[in-house]
Design a protein around this motif. Structure first.
Motif, PDB file in Angstrom:
ATOM      1  N   GLY A 634      33.969  35.304   6.902  1.00 14.20           N
ATOM      2  CA  GLY A 634      35.119  34.959   6.087  1.00 14.20           C
ATOM      3  C   GLY A 634      34.710  34.458   4.720  1.00 14.20           C
ATOM      4  O   GLY A 634      33.626  34.755   4.213  1.00 14.20           O
ATOM      5  N   ASP A 635      35.576  33.665   4.116  1.00  9.29           N
ATOM      6  CA  ASP A 635      35.383  33.121   2.775  1.00  9.29           C
ATOM      7  C   ASP A 635      34.477  31.891   2.875  1.00  9.29           C
ATOM      8  O   ASP A 635      34.850  30.874   3.464  1.00  9.29           O
ATOM      9  CB  ASP A 635      36.753  32.744   2.203  1.00  9.29           C
ATOM     10  N   GLY A 636      33.283  31.986   2.291  1.00  6.55           N
ATOM     11  CA  GLY A 636      32.320  30.893   2.395  1.00  6.55           C
ATOM     12  C   GLY A 636      32.809  29.614   1.756  1.00  6.55           C
ATOM     13  O   GLY A 636      32.596  28.518   2.294  1.00  6.55           O
ATOM     14  N   ARG A 637      33.466  29.716   0.586  1.00 10.83           N
ATOM     15  CA  ARG A 637      33.977  28.500  -0.068  1.00 10.83           C
ATOM     16  C   ARG A 637      35.057  27.848   0.785  1.00 10.83           C
ATOM     17  O   ARG A 637      35.103  26.621   0.921  1.00 10.83           O
ATOM     18  CB  ARG A 637      34.522  28.840  -1.458  1.00 10.83           C
ATOM     19  N   PHE A 638      35.942  28.661   1.334  1.00  8.13           N
ATOM     20  CA  PHE A 638      36.973  28.121   2.222  1.00  8.13           C
ATOM     21  C   PHE A 638      36.332  27.433   3.421  1.00  8.13           C
ATOM     22  O   PHE A 638      36.725  26.324   3.815  1.00  8.13           O
ATOM     23  CB  PHE A 638      37.902  29.247   2.681  1.00  8.13           C
ATOM     24  N   ALA A 639      35.316  28.068   4.002  1.00 10.97           N
ATOM     25  CA  ALA A 639      34.631  27.468   5.150  1.00 10.97           C
ATOM     26  C   ALA A 639      34.010  26.132   4.783  1.00 10.97           C
ATOM     27  O   ALA A 639      34.082  25.163   5.552  1.00 10.97           O
ATOM     28  CB  ALA A 639      33.558  28.424   5.671  1.00 10.97           C
ATOM     29  N   ALA A 640      33.404  26.039   3.591  1.00 10.49           N
ATOM     30  CA  ALA A 640      32.770  24.784   3.166  1.00 10.49           C
ATOM     31  C   ALA A 640      33.812  23.696   2.939  1.00 10.49           C
ATOM     32  O   ALA A 640      33.596  22.529   3.285  1.00 10.49           O
ATOM     33  CB  ALA A 640      31.958  25.021   1.899  1.00 10.49           C
ATOM     34  N   ARG A 675      24.984  27.240   2.876  1.00 11.22           N
ATOM     35  CA  ARG A 675      24.102  26.979   1.731  1.00 11.22           C
ATOM     36  C   ARG A 675      23.346  28.251   1.337  1.00 11.22           C
ATOM     37  O   ARG A 675      23.161  28.541   0.147  1.00 11.22           O
ATOM     38  CB  ARG A 675      23.130  25.847   2.057  1.00 11.22           C
ATOM     39  N   ASP A 676      22.910  28.998   2.353  1.00 12.26           N
ATOM     40  CA  ASP A 676      22.203  30.249   2.064  1.00 12.26           C
ATOM     41  C   ASP A 676      23.133  31.249   1.380  1.00 12.26           C
ATOM     42  O   ASP A 676      22.711  31.975   0.465  1.00 12.26           O
ATOM     43  CB  ASP A 676      21.649  30.854   3.361  1.00 12.26           C
ATOM     44  N   ARG A 677      24.394  31.299   1.805  1.00  8.34           N
ATOM     45  CA  ARG A 677      25.339  32.272   1.239  1.00  8.34           C
ATOM     46  C   ARG A 677      25.817  31.876  -0.153  1.00  8.34           C
ATOM     47  O   ARG A 677      25.947  32.716  -1.045  1.00  8.34           O
ATOM     48  CB  ARG A 677      26.561  32.416   2.153  1.00  8.34           C
ATOM     49  N   GLU A 684      28.006  22.350  -2.083  1.00  7.28           N
ATOM     50  CA  GLU A 684      28.269  20.916  -2.189  1.00  7.28           C
ATOM     51  C   GLU A 684      29.566  20.630  -2.916  1.00  7.28           C
ATOM     52  O   GLU A 684      30.302  19.699  -2.565  1.00  7.28           O
ATOM     53  CB  GLU A 684      27.086  20.233  -2.868  1.00  7.28           C
ATOM     54  N   GLN A 685      29.892  21.437  -3.952  1.00  3.81           N
ATOM     55  CA  GLN A 685      31.150  21.235  -4.659  1.00  3.81           C
ATOM     56  C   GLN A 685      32.341  21.548  -3.750  1.00  3.81           C
ATOM     57  O   GLN A 685      33.315  20.790  -3.691  1.00  3.81           O
ATOM     58  CB  GLN A 685      31.204  22.119  -5.903  1.00  3.81           C
ATOM     59  N   ALA A 686      32.248  22.679  -3.036  1.00  9.87           N
ATOM     60  CA  ALA A 686      33.347  23.053  -2.141  1.00  9.87           C
ATOM     61  C   ALA A 686      33.516  22.025  -1.017  1.00  9.87           C
ATOM     62  O   ALA A 686      34.641  21.636  -0.673  1.00  9.87           O
ATOM     63  CB  ALA A 686      33.097  24.446  -1.567  1.00  9.87           C
ATOM     64  N   TYR A 687      32.402  21.580  -0.457  1.00  3.46           N
ATOM     65  CA  TYR A 687      32.462  20.572   0.604  1.00  3.46           C
ATOM     66  C   TYR A 687      33.091  19.277   0.071  1.00  3.46           C
ATOM     67  O   TYR A 687      33.951  18.673   0.727  1.00  3.46           O
ATOM     68  CB  TYR A 687      31.057  20.298   1.133  1.00  3.46           C
ATOM     69  N   VAL A 710      48.898  23.813  -2.952  1.00  2.00           N
ATOM     70  CA  VAL A 710      47.941  23.320  -1.964  1.00  2.00           C
ATOM     71  C   VAL A 710      46.598  23.126  -2.637  1.00  2.00           C
ATOM     72  O   VAL A 710      46.134  24.002  -3.369  1.00  2.00           O
ATOM     73  CB  VAL A 710      47.798  24.321  -0.793  1.00  2.00           C
ATOM     74  N   PRO A 711      45.933  21.962  -2.462  1.00  2.00           N
ATOM     75  CA  PRO A 711      44.619  21.755  -3.062  1.00  2.00           C
ATOM     76  C   PRO A 711      43.661  22.865  -2.671  1.00  2.00           C
ATOM     77  O   PRO A 711      43.559  23.248  -1.504  1.00  2.00           O
ATOM     78  CB  PRO A 711      44.172  20.410  -2.479  1.00  2.00           C
ATOM     79  N   GLY A 712      42.948  23.404  -3.656  1.00  2.00           N
ATOM     80  CA  GLY A 712      41.986  24.457  -3.372  1.00  2.00           C
ATOM     81  C   GLY A 712      42.565  25.846  -3.459  1.00  2.00           C
ATOM     82  O   GLY A 712      41.833  26.836  -3.411  1.00  2.00           O
TER      83      GLY A 712
END
Length: 716
Positions: A634-640, A675-677, A684-687, A710-712
């Motif tokens: 899926g979306d890595g930023r969303f996952a983070a 982190r690898d993706r 870290e910013q997305a988290y 919605v935030p994000g």
């Protein structure tokens, strides 16, 4: 680039529905003290009704951006019993801690690495408890500040105190052409919200009325609550009549007080008390009686509750609603801004009513009626819990939390009695299933410390206490309560209760890894149908336990079949608690099979159900499942970001991933993959974006990341 956002972030700061008049000095002092170089324990000191709470809330709102972990307000006026203060703070900050340590320990661990502001409102009747709590938390959490409101100082070293004075009033003889004093401005504003049809026409401020308003404000010493109570009377009296009543009759009462106290001038707290007494005298007899009886309520109350508790004698049930509205029109009773059927009394008004109730000799009887009303409420909720009304019951439990605590405390005055056992069992069951296990443990431990005769009340109390231990992961304690529950159920001889007790014994076997035995216990002797009461809810949980046992054993096919059976049973009766867990389990199985779209869909169904029931544990588990599915495909930023939201909610439970080595390892593996993706900086910013969201903002984002506002979301 970091996203731009106007997210409010964590906290529970309520909106202030009224403008604050004046108070520039107090707000300036607080603005300075609430900075990094200010004091860590600040106390606004003043008489009742002087405006301490409103000043504190306005200052907290202005300082909100300096506290990334939130501004949290804890209203203390309704607390009475010893030991409830830490529970009230946990409730306010949404800390659904599942550990076995003390509530103070849980709060200290939660706050230790945070920068937050805690507002303790109305500390005067709990000074020792508030001082002890403040000392413990300030020692454990260097980023914490506490702003207290009180009629007395807490007395800790380092406490910085600001005395809150009444509003300035115009001196006698001041020309009327100048600017209104703050006290006059408040009177005029409150008069504008009173009934528009005054007894002598609409209120108009001119030179003549200006002198009368100024005289009224001087008679009331500029105390805001006294001014508001007086201005509300313009719905019934002309300004001339109100002026005469307050400047003549009220002043004569002050003279009596001064004579009784050696001729000294009347202190300001006499002013408010005398004004409230004057308002009381102007009420009709039935209004005075209802005011007194309403004082037994803690927090808010509904018209229906007021009728059940307060009717009797000269006040028939059919008159209560009308009399209540008359008290509301006079600002004695305030209406809840979000629920027009809910009302409350201000602290000082409640105190006066409570004294009057004692004088009438009715205190014990009305407290007993209050206890019986909420005993009936809890009994009905437990009998209807396993139904389509489950979510509505949960919302009512939250709305009545203060009254439920007060009623349980009243019942626990005789912990060995049948009433105490019934209330602790039923209310403890509700609190456990509405995400408040600490409150459940508080009352259940007290009542179960005393021996009781066998019966259905004892079985429910033992079941609820064992279920709390299950949530806490305290397996030995859980096993002990489970054994007692099974014995009590067998002794009573109710087949439904015997099956319900299997939730504890089978759940213990599953959690210690004895999975085949767990399935045998949980699936044994299934009933032909499942009822709507707490026993039916336990049977649906038994079915869920079978599914988890198969999942832990690695048999995904049997786990899916059992989870679907749980879903079918939940849908037949309409309950949502077990259904949400079953949805999450099926999502986990979907992800394991590579069906990530189904996993997302079922995760969001589970999040919706857990959220409706305030099930923090279920939410945390489900967010991890969603993050796992999005990390894999899926979306890595969303996952983070979901990973950050999840961590924020796990913090509320006191144990990240319930201290499960497998789940902690899975979380770390997700982080490494992301982190690898994405690269370290983007991850870290997305988290951090997810971790910065409030409870509700984070859930909104996980449920619908593309929704406007919605935030994000894109463009947020």
């Amino acid at each position: 680039m970091p996203r731009k956002t106007d997210v409010r972030g964590p906290g529970n700061l309520p909106p202030d529905p009224r403008d604050l008049i004046g108070r520039d000095h107090e707000l300036s002092w607080l603005a300075q003290e609430l900075t990094e170089d200010g004091g860590r324990l600040l106390t606004l000191l003043g008489v009742g009704g002087v405006g301490k709470t409103r000043i504190a809330l306005r200052a907290a709102e202005q300082a909100r951006q300096a506290y990334p972990d939130g501004v949290w307000v804890v209203e203390l006026s309704w607390l009475r019993a010893q030991g409830q203060l830490p529970l009230a703070v946990m409730e306010a900050v949404r800390l659904a801690d599942q550990s076995t340590g003390s509530a103070i320990e849980a709060l200290s661990v939660w706050a230790q690495d945070k920068r937050l502001l805690l507002v303790l409102d109305s500390c005067e009747h709990l000074l020792a408890d508030c001082a002890a709590l403040a000392a413990d938390l300030l020692s454990a959490a260097p980023g914490l500040r506490i702003l207290a409101t009180s009629r007395e100082r807490l007395g800790l070293v380092g406490e910085r105190v600001l005395a809150v004075d009444p509003l300035p009033v115009a001196a006698e003889g001041t020309p009327s052409g100048g600017e209104l004093s703050d006290a006059e401005a408040l009177f005029v504003r409150r008069a504008a919200t009173a009934d528009s049809a005054f007894s002598s026409g609409s209120f108009v401020l001119d030179d003549g009325s200006r002198h009368q308003v100024a005289a009224i404000c001087r008679a009331l010493d500029g105390i805001p609550l006294a001014i508001e109570l007086a201005a509300a009377r313009l719905a019934s009296y002309s300004l001339d009549k109100l002026h005469d009543l307050l400047t003549d009759r009220l002043r004569s009462r002050f003279d009596v007080l001064a004579t009784e106290r050696g001729g000294e001038g009347p202190p300001r707290h006499w002013t408010l008390r005398t004004t409230i007494g004057w308002s009381h005298e102007l009420c009709a007899p039935l209004e005075r009686l209802l005011w007194a009886r309403l004082s037994v309520f803690a927090g808010t109350f509904t018209r229906g509750a007021a009728t059940w508790v307060c009717a009797g004698g000269p006040l028939p049930a059919e008159r209560v609603a009308d009399v209540l509205l008359r008290l509301h029109e006079q600002s004695i009773v305030l209406r809840h801004p979000a629920d027009p059927d809910r009302f409350r009394l201000l602290d000082t008004v409640r105190e006066y009513g409570a004294e009057w109730l004692r004088g009438l000799g009715e205190e014990e009887d009305v407290r007993r009626r209050h206890r019986e009303h909420y005993r009936r409420f809890a009994r009905e909720a437990c009998s209807d819990w396993n139904s389509s009304r489950q979510v509505a019951w949960c919302e009512r439990v939250f709305a009545e939390q203060a009254n439920l605590r007060a009623a349980v405390e009243c019942a626990l005055e005789e912990p060995g009695g049948r009433v105490a056992l019934e209330m602790a069992g039923s209310v403890g069951f509700l609190w456990r299933n509405c995400g408040m296990p600490r409150d459940a443990q508080w009352c259940l431990d007290r009542v179960l410390a005393v021996a009781h005769e066998p019966g259905p009340e004892l079985v429910l109390a033992l079941w609820a206490r064992g279920a709390v231990a299950m949530n806490q992961g305290d397996l030995d304690v859980m096993r002990g309560w489970g054994v007692q529950c099974a014995e009590a159920a067998r002794e009573f001889g109710d087949p439904g209760m015997i099956r319900a007790s299997a939730y504890l014994t089978g759940g213990y076997l599953a959690l210690v890894g004895r999975l085949p035995e767990a399935v045998d216990v949980l699936a044994a002797d299934p009933p032909p149908s499942v009822g709507m009461d707490w026993r039916g809810a336990a049977l649906v949980m038994n079915s869920l336990g079978v599914a988890y046992s198969h999942l832990y054993a690695g048999d995904h096919e049997k786990a899916r079949a059992a989870a679907r059976a749980t879903l079918a049973g939940s849908e037949r009766c309409g309950e949502r608690w077990a259904r949400a867990f079953a949805d999450a389990m099926i999502a986990q199985l979907d992800a394991a099979q590579g069906d990530f779209e189904a996993a997302r869909r079922n995760c969001r169904a589970a999040l919706t159900g857990h959220r409706l029931l305030h099930n923090t544990l279920g939410l945390a588990f489900t967010l991890d499942v969603l993050a796992e599915a999005e990390t894999t495909a899926g979306d890595g930023r969303f996952a983070a970001r979901v990973q950050g939201v999840s961590e924020r909610i796990w913090e509320l439970l006191g144990r990240s991933q319930m201290n499960s080595p497998q789940q902690i390892a899975a979380r770390r593996a997700r982080e490494r993959t992301l982190r690898d993706r994405l690269g370290d900086e983007t991850y870290e910013q997305a988290y951090a974006d997810g971790a910065a969201m409030s409870y509700d903002e984070g859930l909104d984002y996980a449920l619908n990341p593309d929704a406007p506002g919605v935030p994000g979301a894109p463009g947020a």
